[in-house]
Design a protein around this motif. Structure first.
Motif, PDB file in Angstrom:
ATOM      1  N   SER A 141       8.686  -7.896   6.590  1.00 43.87           N
ATOM      2  CA  SER A 141       7.554  -8.227   5.721  1.00 43.87           C
ATOM      3  C   SER A 141       7.666  -7.430   4.430  1.00 43.87           C
ATOM      4  O   SER A 141       7.687  -6.200   4.448  1.00 43.87           O
ATOM      5  CB  SER A 141       6.233  -7.897   6.428  1.00 43.87           C
ATOM      6  N   VAL A 142       7.765  -8.138   3.301  1.00 42.73           N
ATOM      7  CA  VAL A 142       7.877  -7.507   1.994  1.00 42.73           C
ATOM      8  C   VAL A 142       6.536  -7.687   1.278  1.00 42.73           C
ATOM      9  O   VAL A 142       6.100  -8.816   1.040  1.00 42.73           O
ATOM     10  CB  VAL A 142       9.017  -8.129   1.165  1.00 42.73           C
ATOM     11  N   ARG A 143       5.896  -6.577   0.957  1.00 38.70           N
ATOM     12  CA  ARG A 143       4.545  -6.616   0.397  1.00 38.70           C
ATOM     13  C   ARG A 143       4.470  -5.754  -0.856  1.00 38.70           C
ATOM     14  O   ARG A 143       5.064  -4.678  -0.920  1.00 38.70           O
ATOM     15  CB  ARG A 143       3.523  -6.065   1.409  1.00 38.70           C
ATOM     16  N   HIS A 144       3.699  -6.201  -1.816  1.00 30.57           N
ATOM     17  CA  HIS A 144       3.352  -5.378  -2.968  1.00 30.57           C
ATOM     18  C   HIS A 144       1.931  -4.879  -2.772  1.00 30.57           C
ATOM     19  O   HIS A 144       1.014  -5.692  -2.571  1.00 30.57           O
ATOM     20  CB  HIS A 144       3.479  -6.176  -4.263  1.00 30.57           C
ATOM     21  N   THR A 145       1.751  -3.584  -2.847  1.00 32.09           N
ATOM     22  CA  THR A 145       0.432  -3.022  -2.578  1.00 32.09           C
ATOM     23  C   THR A 145      -0.562  -3.324  -3.690  1.00 32.09           C
ATOM     24  O   THR A 145      -1.761  -3.082  -3.520  1.00 32.09           O
ATOM     25  CB  THR A 145       0.527  -1.499  -2.376  1.00 32.09           C
ATOM     26  N   ASP A 146      -0.092  -3.837  -4.817  1.00 38.76           N
ATOM     27  CA  ASP A 146      -0.994  -4.257  -5.890  1.00 38.76           C
ATOM     28  C   ASP A 146      -1.091  -5.776  -5.962  1.00 38.76           C
ATOM     29  O   ASP A 146      -1.516  -6.317  -6.993  1.00 38.76           O
ATOM     30  CB  ASP A 146      -0.551  -3.678  -7.235  1.00 38.76           C
ATOM     31  N   ASP A 147      -0.751  -6.457  -4.888  1.00 36.93           N
ATOM     32  CA  ASP A 147      -0.809  -7.920  -4.825  1.00 36.93           C
ATOM     33  C   ASP A 147      -2.084  -8.331  -4.092  1.00 36.93           C
ATOM     34  O   ASP A 147      -2.210  -8.118  -2.877  1.00 36.93           O
ATOM     35  CB  ASP A 147       0.425  -8.446  -4.081  1.00 36.93           C
ATOM     36  N   PRO A 148      -3.078  -8.922  -4.785  1.00 33.49           N
ATOM     37  CA  PRO A 148      -4.322  -9.319  -4.115  1.00 33.49           C
ATOM     38  C   PRO A 148      -4.116 -10.335  -3.003  1.00 33.49           C
ATOM     39  O   PRO A 148      -4.901 -10.385  -2.053  1.00 33.49           O
ATOM     40  CB  PRO A 148      -5.157  -9.918  -5.259  1.00 33.49           C
ATOM     41  N   VAL A 149      -3.074 -11.159  -3.110  1.00 37.34           N
ATOM     42  CA  VAL A 149      -2.817 -12.152  -2.065  1.00 37.34           C
ATOM     43  C   VAL A 149      -2.448 -11.452  -0.761  1.00 37.34           C
ATOM     44  O   VAL A 149      -2.922 -11.816   0.321  1.00 37.34           O
ATOM     45  CB  VAL A 149      -1.713 -13.132  -2.510  1.00 37.34           C
ATOM     46  N   VAL A 150      -1.621 -10.427  -0.844  1.00 37.54           N
ATOM     47  CA  VAL A 150      -1.237  -9.663   0.342  1.00 37.54           C
ATOM     48  C   VAL A 150      -2.456  -8.991   0.965  1.00 37.54           C
ATOM     49  O   VAL A 150      -2.537  -8.831   2.193  1.00 37.54           O
ATOM     50  CB  VAL A 150      -0.161  -8.628  -0.029  1.00 37.54           C
TER      51      VAL A 150
END
Length: 525
Positions: free
Chosen positions: A431-440
């Motif tokens: 799982s690749v996530r951006h911590t500043d991504d509201p979708v995540v």
């Protein structure tokens, strides 16, 4: 910042699909630079931002969950420190015996006696430190075991396994009684994660609010910043409490979709050539799409970045399927699933906001039905091995393929996913996530325990730490931003990445490959 492209899929109406920039207005990025205005990184808010908890120093790779620690390793380390303490005690005993002998020696042994005394004192200090470290390691192991038991207990309750939940509850109660300090550590670890996971979003939302509010007044900047930050925090807490974005192993889509039609189109993604003729589309009177020939090793992606580049983002393709014929005659499939392509709530394109809402709410979507149709058209049969790569809406589709699809989903790579699926021990989960991504953030911080097969991992990064007033275009959710993160993962020496590399190496060893990309439309075609 660059404008949002259709393939970059922000999960919000009106933010993708037409490729146009918004008209100048109160959110135009140049307004914060006007003289006398309080920018989002200035004044008291700048001091606040400097001390806000954040992790933007590169890619973070972990095994997943709120606390992902190998308790057996901690216990083994404690045993080694105990052994070291015992060895030090033996040495200290020898030094004390030497001291006794030196007391019986002439005066010229005074220096030796003094040195022995200093050494004995140092040995006692080191012994005490080793004992304290061993104790702390054991307490940490118990604390993390408690966290794991709580996670397993929640899973058992959700699965309706009352007997297992009762056994876990008894085990937890016994540990809490024996190790109250470890219990307090366990509670702190879970609550700390619950507060910390949306911290970057809250920071950026607060600074963004200051930038917007400064267009009215400096006092308004503080109020707007506080309001935006609290609203973001409240939304994150609501997502976490609702659990909608955390899919259990028993999660299944309900309802019916379609009809949808999939049609093969010539591949356009990098490295997309295949060696043979693609399968015919699902429909009468159609003809197959012939692809140029290349060696399987040049077709198979050699890295996570290469796999990410194959996810459809431009043109008509929505699903890319690669069929690998292995040396033993068995097939392998790699499927790459696009994110949202239309901000509409219905229409010809199944990859729209209607499908976003359906999937997030647990309903069957037209895009999911089209993905299954594309796999079937490519020749995949129930039980065949499938490796799934999906972005945003495509990641939600991939999660349900792993949970309920008829295939043996051996790998699930999710980029920018609004859900976190407990895919079970048979699926390698990346799982690749951006911590500043509201979708995540819609995943509510993900599962509190690691998910997937041994070797599964989570990648996190702050993709766009600088705050600008055009962040409403969701720069951290762009597929191009996730491709950059994928490249950083490829350059990592973290051994957890080796499992994914092994999957790609296996595909490169195929004898032949068929590659087809599929367009999809609602209706019977």
């Amino acid at each position: 910042m660059s404008e949002t492209r259709a393939g970059d899929d922000p999960l919000s109406p009106g933010l993708a699909g037409d490729g146009t920039s918004p008209a100048p207005g109160p959110l135009a990025p140049d307004l914060s630079q006007q003289a006398g205005r309080l920018g989002p990184n200035e004044g008291i808010i700048g001091l606040f931002a400097d001390h806000w908890p954040r992790v933007d120093d590169g890619v973070q790779i972990r095994s997943g969950g709120a606390v992902a620690v190998d308790t057996a390793t901690l216990s083994a380390a404690a045993v080694r420190f105990d052994a070291a303490r015992e060895a030090l005690a033996e040495v200290a005993g020898s030094v004390r015996a030497l001291q006794c002998e030196l007391r019986m020696q002439p005066v010229h042994a005074d220096d030796a006696r003094a040195s022995a005394s200093v050494l004995a004192a140092q040995l006692e200090t080191v012994q005490a430190e080793a004992e304290e470290i061993a104790r702390a390691l054991r307490e940490a192991a118990y604390a993390y075991e408690m966290v794991e038991i709580q996670a397993a207990h929640r899973a058992a309750v959700l699965a309706g396994d009352g007997a297992r939940a009762q056994r876990l509850d008894a085990r937890l109660s016994a540990l809490v009684e024996q190790h109250p300090d470890a219990w307090r550590t366990a509670l702190g670890a879970e609550s700390g994660y619950a507060v910390a996971w949306p911290s970057e979003l809250v920071r950026q939302a607060t600074q963004w609010g200051v930038g917007v509010g400064s267009e009215v007044h400096d006092a308004g900047a503080i109020a707007a910043g506080a309001g935006a930050g609290l609203l973001t925090l409240g939304g994150a807490v609501a997502a976490g409490l609702s659990g909608t974005g955390r899919l259990s192993r028993e999660a299944r889509l309900w309802g019916a979709a379609g009809p949808v039609t999939v049609t093969p189109v010539a591949p356009a993604a990098p490295g997309s050539a295949g060696p043979v003729v693609a399968p015919p589309p699902a429909g009468p009177g159609s003809t197959p799409v012939t692809l140029p020939s290349r060696a399987p090793s040049s077709v198979a992606p050699q890295s996570l970045a290469a796999a990410t580049a194959r996810i459809p983002s431009d043109g008509d393709a929505r699903v890319r399927v690669e069929r690998y014929a292995m040396a033993d005659g068995s097939p392998r499939y790699a499927v790459y699933i696009a994110g949202m392509q239309s901000g509409a709530m219905g229409g010809d394109d199944p990859w729209d906001n209607a499908s976003n809402l359906d999937l997030y709410a647990g309903r069957m979507s037209d895009s999911y039905a089209a993905t299954e149709a594309a796999l079937a058209a490519a020749g995949a049969r129930p039980g065949d091995a499938v490796h799934v790569f999906g972005f945003s809406q495509g990641a939600m589709i991939g999660a349900h393929l792993a949970l309920e699809g008829p295939y043996d989903t051996q790998t699930l790579v999710s980029l920018g996913s609004p859900v976190d699926a407990d895919v079970g021990p048979g699926t390698l989960s990346v799982s690749v996530r951006h911590t500043d991504d509201p979708v995540v953030a819609l995943a509510g911080g993900g599962h509190p325990e690691p998910v997937g097969a041994s070797g599964s991992f989570v990648v996190e990064r702050v993709a766009d730490p600088q705050v600008a007033l055009d962040d409403t275009r969701l720069p951290a959710h762009r597929l191009t931003a996730y491709a950059e993160t994928a490249a950083l993962v490829d350059g990592s020496a973290d051994p957890r990445v080796d499992g994914l590399r092994g999957v790609l190496d296996e595909l490169a060893g195929a004898e032949s490959v068929v590659v087809t990309e599929y367009a999809a439309t609602r209706g019977d075609g």
